[in-house]
Scaffold this active site. Sequence first.
Site, PDB file in Angstrom:
ATOM      1  N   ASP A 431       1.521   5.338  -4.359  1.00 44.36           N
ATOM      2  CA  ASP A 431       0.468   4.929  -5.280  1.00 44.36           C
ATOM      3  C   ASP A 431      -0.587   4.175  -4.487  1.00 44.36           C
ATOM      4  O   ASP A 431      -0.352   3.774  -3.338  1.00 44.36           O
ATOM      5  CB  ASP A 431       1.069   4.048  -6.376  1.00 44.36           C
ATOM      6  CG  ASP A 431       0.019   3.528  -7.340  1.00 44.36           C
ATOM      7  OD1 ASP A 431      -0.851   4.315  -7.729  1.00 44.36           O
ATOM      8  OD2 ASP A 431       0.072   2.340  -7.683  1.00 44.36           O
ATOM      9  N   PHE A 624     -23.157   4.549 -15.610  1.00 42.42           N
ATOM     10  CA  PHE A 624     -22.572   5.290 -14.492  1.00 42.42           C
ATOM     11  C   PHE A 624     -21.593   6.338 -15.002  1.00 42.42           C
ATOM     12  O   PHE A 624     -20.787   6.086 -15.896  1.00 42.42           O
ATOM     13  CB  PHE A 624     -21.834   4.316 -13.568  1.00 42.42           C
ATOM     14  CG  PHE A 624     -21.142   4.985 -12.409  1.00 42.42           C
ATOM     15  CD1 PHE A 624     -21.797   5.159 -11.204  1.00 42.42           C
ATOM     16  CD2 PHE A 624     -19.831   5.443 -12.527  1.00 42.42           C
ATOM     17  CE1 PHE A 624     -21.162   5.764 -10.138  1.00 42.42           C
ATOM     18  CE2 PHE A 624     -19.199   6.047 -11.475  1.00 42.42           C
ATOM     19  CZ  PHE A 624     -19.861   6.208 -10.270  1.00 42.42           C
ATOM     20  N   SER A 626     -19.252   9.962 -13.282  1.00 45.62           N
ATOM     21  CA  SER A 626     -18.880  10.644 -12.045  1.00 45.62           C
ATOM     22  C   SER A 626     -19.892  11.703 -11.665  1.00 45.62           C
ATOM     23  O   SER A 626     -20.058  12.012 -10.474  1.00 45.62           O
ATOM     24  CB  SER A 626     -17.493  11.272 -12.211  1.00 45.62           C
ATOM     25  OG  SER A 626     -16.517  10.280 -12.442  1.00 45.62           O
ATOM     26  N   ARG A 684     -16.479   0.417   1.046  1.00 44.58           N
ATOM     27  CA  ARG A 684     -17.064   1.122  -0.099  1.00 44.58           C
ATOM     28  C   ARG A 684     -18.549   0.778  -0.158  1.00 44.58           C
ATOM     29  O   ARG A 684     -18.913  -0.395  -0.194  1.00 44.58           O
ATOM     30  CB  ARG A 684     -16.375   0.703  -1.395  1.00 44.58           C
ATOM     31  CG  ARG A 684     -14.901   0.987  -1.415  1.00 44.58           C
ATOM     32  CD  ARG A 684     -14.153   0.040  -2.345  1.00 44.58           C
ATOM     33  NE  ARG A 684     -14.507   0.206  -3.743  1.00 44.58           N
ATOM     34  CZ  ARG A 684     -13.696   0.717  -4.658  1.00 44.58           C
ATOM     35  NH1 ARG A 684     -12.490   1.106  -4.318  1.00 44.58           N
ATOM     36  NH2 ARG A 684     -14.062   0.828  -5.911  1.00 44.58           N
ATOM     37  N   ARG A 893      -6.961  11.054 -10.022  1.00 46.85           N
ATOM     38  CA  ARG A 893      -7.051  11.284 -11.469  1.00 46.85           C
ATOM     39  C   ARG A 893      -5.794  11.956 -12.017  1.00 46.85           C
ATOM     40  O   ARG A 893      -5.875  12.855 -12.856  1.00 46.85           O
ATOM     41  CB  ARG A 893      -8.274  12.142 -11.796  1.00 46.85           C
ATOM     42  CG  ARG A 893      -9.610  11.457 -11.596  1.00 46.85           C
ATOM     43  CD  ARG A 893      -9.844  10.339 -12.584  1.00 46.85           C
ATOM     44  NE  ARG A 893     -11.206   9.861 -12.579  1.00 46.85           N
ATOM     45  CZ  ARG A 893     -11.627   8.805 -13.271  1.00 46.85           C
ATOM     46  NH1 ARG A 893     -10.758   8.120 -13.989  1.00 46.85           N
ATOM     47  NH2 ARG A 893     -12.867   8.419 -13.215  1.00 46.85           N
ATOM     48  N   ASN A 922       3.213   3.236 -14.183  1.00 48.56           N
ATOM     49  CA  ASN A 922       2.782   4.624 -14.026  1.00 48.56           C
ATOM     50  C   ASN A 922       3.439   5.304 -12.836  1.00 48.56           C
ATOM     51  O   ASN A 922       3.317   6.511 -12.659  1.00 48.56           O
ATOM     52  CB  ASN A 922       1.261   4.696 -13.891  1.00 48.56           C
ATOM     53  CG  ASN A 922       0.759   3.940 -12.675  1.00 48.56           C
ATOM     54  OD1 ASN A 922       1.272   2.873 -12.346  1.00 48.56           O
ATOM     55  ND2 ASN A 922      -0.228   4.466 -12.002  1.00 48.56           N
TER      56      ASN A 922
END
Length: 1333
Positions: A431, A624, A626, A684, A893, A922
């Site tokens: 992960d 914003f 994608s 980033r 995703r 998750n």
Amino acid sequence: MYVVQSYATEFFSIFSTISPGLVILPLLVVLGITALKDGYEDIKRHQSDRRVNYTEVRVLSGGGWSNPNASAGKEKTFVRGILPRSRRNRKVKQGGEAQNADTENLENAAPSEAIQAQTQTTDMNEPDVEYDDDESVRTGETGHSHHLFGHHHSNRPHWRNTIWEDVRVGDIVKLKGDESFPADILICATSDEENVCYVETKNLDGETNLKSRNAVPALTHMRTAQACVSKENAFHVECDRPDVNMYKFNAAVATKQGKFPVDMQNVLLRGTVLRNTEWVVGIVLFTGTDTKIVLNSGGAPSKRSKVERQMNPQVFINLIILAVMAVVCGIVDAVLEQRYYPLNAPWLYGDTQPDDNPRINGLVTWAFALITFQNIVPISLYISIEFVRTCQAIFIYFDKEIYYEKTKTPTLARSWNLSDDLGQIEYIFSDKTGTLTQNAMVFRQCSVNGKVYKGDESSEEDKDSITRVKSVADNYNNGRLASPTSEGSGTKQDGQDDHSVPSTLDAKGVKLSSQVLTHFQDSVLKQDLDQAIHAAPDSESAPLARSLNGFFSVLALCHTVLTAEDQETGAIEYKAQSPDEAALVQAAADIGFVFRGRDREILRLQTPFSDHVEKYELLNILDFTSARKRMSVVVRKLDDEDQRVFLLTKGADNVIFERLKPGNDDLKKTTEQHLDQFASEGLRTLTLAYKVISDEEYEPWARRYQEATVAMEDREGAIEAVCEELEYDLRLLGATAIEDRLQDGVPETIADLKRAGIKVWVATGDKLETAIAIGYSTNLIARDSNIIIVRGGDKSVYQQMLNAFEQFFPEHDILDDEHMVNYTCSPSRDGMYPLQRVNTGVSSLVGHDNGQRPGGFVLVVDGAALLQAFADVEHKTMLLKLAMQCEGVICCRVSPLQKALVVRLVKDGLGAMTLAIGDGANDVSMIQAADVGVGISGEEGLQAVNSSDYAIAQFRFLKRLLLVHGHWSYARNGNMIVNFFYKNLLCIGVLWWFQIYCAWSSQYAFEYTYVLWWNSFFTIAPVIAIGLFDRIVDDHVLMALPELYHYGREEYWFGTKLFLLYLLDAVVQSAIIFFLILYGYNTTTARGDGYEVAQYEFATVMAVAAVTTANLFNGLNTGVWTGWVFFAVALGIVLVWAYTGIYSIISPGWFSVPVYGNDHYLFHSALFWFGVLLTVLLSLAPRYVAKAYKFGFNPDDVSIMRWALKNDPHLDLEAIHRSYGLGSMRRPVSRASSMSNLSVRPPPSVDARGSRTDMSTGMRSTHRGFDFATEERGVAIRRMQSNLSERRQSQVFSSKRKRAGSLVSTLRRGLRKKPTTPTKNEKPRTPPHDEKP
């Protein structure tokens, strides 16, 4: 089953050799110890589940309220059945006892949220009850009153603390900030005025940004317990059955006013946490196994190690050998008896009984042979393995190298039977959020007007520090604002009390956001800023002043961050949905551009360039997505002298650059170089720009934008088109570089795991850009790697993968498979023809060698593509083959269930050993699907730990866990098992050769107790010592040379070939021992008295020689002779010699002693001493010669390292790595595995522009680190846009009424005044575009 049947035959007198109870004792011990171990593990898991189930939540009670939904009764577990009710209802720890809660939670794998809910303070008179109205204050009523006959509880509506396991469907619950949800809950109301709440979903999808959810409009009045119990507010919910899809939910709320739709925006899922919201009231929809997160987790599997699975065929081989031996004995014995019985053979005298005659004795001999040779099936091996693995788990627990001192957390082995699997891992599935990253951002660098500010290296992390700024009142008293300074104190300044700072406008500090690790400080920037503040408008510093002002103004205004006042410090605290936005706004505040909050559409900004707080009217938010890869806000400056409208934009470099105003190419080129540098460091990036908009341009655009927002068809497309009309001719300001802070040692760990030949895949719920950015920063993607992107959508995923083979792997044999190539050629399947290569011209940006860079290939695939890829076998096969050609794979995703499917794809498709690591709920399904699951006790609670096989505190500990403990455990266990088989077959081999001379009657060669104690005492110690203390090489060697791990991946230490080789050793050695001693004693007589030698006399020599040989042979196969190994090898030899001496002098009067007097004949005989010595030496000679030859003429890397370190313990291991060619063990696929490309911070000269090909479009581009995480089209942003839209509509309506009211006077003036028209040369006044905000 065979072992049980074998022991059962012992209870029949015809087969009994000794006390049946004594014979069955080893089996009972094995079963008992195994049951205790499994029971202990089950108890610990039960304690973990119990802590989660006993977390408390507020449930509506009183006021005549009762849940009308029927529910089944609780299942009574064994523990609930035997514990008294008073003890089960015991309250959880509070106060001082809760200090060790985190440690206790980790040991029992309970989530950290369990403690948060348990330690809340409530009314001491009624600690389980909470009231949320002021009725009790007005009337003086409390939760209960005192009476003569005890307490009387009020029946007023209230919230009662209830444990999670007692929450039922239909219960109305109330949760407060930072609490996790016990079930899937429908939102009724929130503390927000607009009934919006924010939830942290990283446990579900791995995304760090907060998600906004809103209440059902028909239920927003249910804000108090009184309103919830009111019959006037009765309603019911109609919803689907529990579904595994975490992004889909359809339901309806039926009230007296009608039905109202419900979707996922109105639901809070179990596993998420409430953030930035005071409280939420909701109704429980699904609980327990019906919740979406549990449905995605799947059932807990029962895992068995690969070594155990490989042992099964070997045990089966032994069973076949046993069956053959028994059949041979039975057949030969039957033939001999039928041949010699008519000849009156003396040993067949009296064989005339129904159960004892030549016709049936063959069958009896067959059964007796199964008992005689039963030790060939090593039942004691299983208990030995359990004991060894338990000790190996203890070694892991007490290893200080993988003990996290910060949280006092050791590494725990929750499943004790998988330690050897750690040494055979081929694929790691990880992960991202919380596992590789810390869920926090650091503003590292920025480029403003072509100049890079890298920040001061001396700044240290301090989560409690406050950035001091001037308050609004000080602005007018003291004049111009000074640049802020950062202090490490978290206390109020100037001794102010708790109520001295009424709002964020008067706050004198900015608290460091919880999502940001450090303040941004740069001495050079501070000097430039001070110089810019005092610069004259026409000076040389004026352009820099405008750039700095514009750059940080965009950071401080272009966002959706909310402000709040910290109650303890009185400082401003930023509440952001996205950690990226928190870092950007925090950095602006650190520099002096303090965002002081918003009052509806009015934004307040404090800057060093102004004597007062600047106000901006927020006109529009272009959010914003994608697809857009940018965010813009339209603001109007509210100033008497400046009423300009600005477009402030931040986004991806390629999106911003193509919308820039022509010109100023030098700044573009310099900024591109800075972006490349930022990306090469794994940061980033965002690019910032602005534009000044004239009123004449804005007004018609605003009308078109308003029309697009209410369009009934293709609303999103219409909005996108209108936004494109405004976002052009931008002026470049610069770029930002944010570090998504990794866990300590993550890049180095992944680099070393790749050196070890382990492929690392990342499966995350984050978007594609975030996943790629993390790939670069963690060394999963090399600086010159070729990235292949496969997306879901309109394009066929299968065809995208096939095109990837054609472009990048044209030599692969899959292109020769007509079925695979022509699978999607027909448009009948999905209406899509094969994807054709489109020449977009983008490849010229990165050169002609795209797809051929030396860094290898990395596949990036999103969840939508995986949904198609898992549709059928052909898609799975294509995906797996494509992934096998790549150095690494990143899945973005993806849902929790898709994570598990990816693991199973590799696990089942390749038969490879897999390990999954994560820290959130998750990740549970992925952890359970892998061969080995590792949970990290991180920021997301301990749900993953609760389902894992191993629990670690940091990702970096995985390196030592695999390379040292895993490698050691696998080598030890494999060596122990084959040596165990060897020593058992050695004993059985001696008994087998004796059958030639006892008419194949299945008799024992030597006295039975030697067989009985063979595995219990005589030969057990050396193999246990191998399992516990053997070391192929020292731990620091394994850590320094990860390439040595390939021995584990390639099954070097254990396998069928090695097993058969050891069996051959046992057969040869048993023959040497038996025949040499037999024929040595086959003389006239070996006794001094001239009598014949008895069977147990020379057979005891065989037993002693066999025990000595077995122990020394096990020692010969041990890598390191420590004191414990010396003791273990000598123990069995000493015991057999002592037992032989003592047992042979015991008088037969006590019990039957068949070997009585052996001491007198054995120890005085030269045949005994020479026989033992000679047979032992001859038996060990073949293995010793083979080892010596291999070590001298064909050494492996382990032997080289052991010899080198023996000669020089302080040897430089890197020099050995180069000298002895250990680098050749690396996978020679690409340069991505080389150490030169795995540095954490590469030098600026490294070219970071690896090829990036999107197979869905055929486009190639460079990667400059763009990444920005925020909620797309969330409830909060839509509400803000709606408020802005409503405000604009009201303004338009007001202006229309005003114009209508003055229509008559206008007409009158028109009659008196002649209309005029503007001349051709007249133009509307437009402010110059070169002005900066």
